[in-house]
Design a protein around this motif. Structure first.
Motif: not given
Length: 156
Positions: A43-47, A80-93
């Motif tokens: 995962t990658r936190y994107v501010n 194999t993949r990086v999921f971008d997120k803009d909150k603490y948790s990476c759990w989403n649909e």
């Protein structure tokens, strides 16, 4: 039988300091030993100006498009993949669907920060009935060992 997912949380240039730099090699070495048996993603936190960290804390690091927001070079090619997120948790649909599509039955967490993104993600996976474990020795906090240990204590 389902697959195992090794989920590396936010091992980005902006989260590497004297408290977390040791994690890069430890995670790389661990991952090298399990590569044939496990799916590895990150995962990658994107501010940006609409995140809680920006609005409430005035935190302006790891902004979208910055070098701080990029995954550390040593781990970039191993996911194999990086999921971008803009909150603490990476759990989403998107993550939920990825687990379903890849028949994931167990998730192992590593990365930064233990008391924020790792903790929130692990709690959200757990709450949605995903079998998950945080690998204590492969996590850390940019704020120091005390904060890391407090996060682990909460996770226990």
């Amino acid at each position: 039988m389902g697959n195992i997912l090794f989920l590396i949380i936010d091992m980005q240039n902006g989260f590497i300091n004297n408290f977390t730099e040791h994690l890069v090699e430890k995670i790389h070495d661990f991952q090298t030993g399990i590569a044939d048996h496990v799916i590895t993603v990150g995962t990658r936190y994107v501010n940006h100006e609409h995140t809680a960290c920006y609005v409430f804390e005035g935190w302006k690091s790891c902004m979208a498009g910055s070098e701080e927001a990029e995954i550390v070079p040593e781990l970039r090619g191993s996911m194999t993949r990086v999921f971008d997120k803009d909150k603490y948790s990476c759990w989403n649909e998107e993550m939920r669907q990825y687990l379903r599509d890849n028949n994931v039955e167990k998730v192992y967490f590593a990365g930064a920060n233990t008391g924020c993104c790792v903790l929130h993600s692990a709690f959200d996976f757990y709450d949605d009935l995903v079998d998950c474990t945080v690998i204590e020795d492969l996590c850390g906090s940019t704020s120091g060992i005390k904060e890391h240990e407090e996060g682990i204590s909460v996770l226990r």
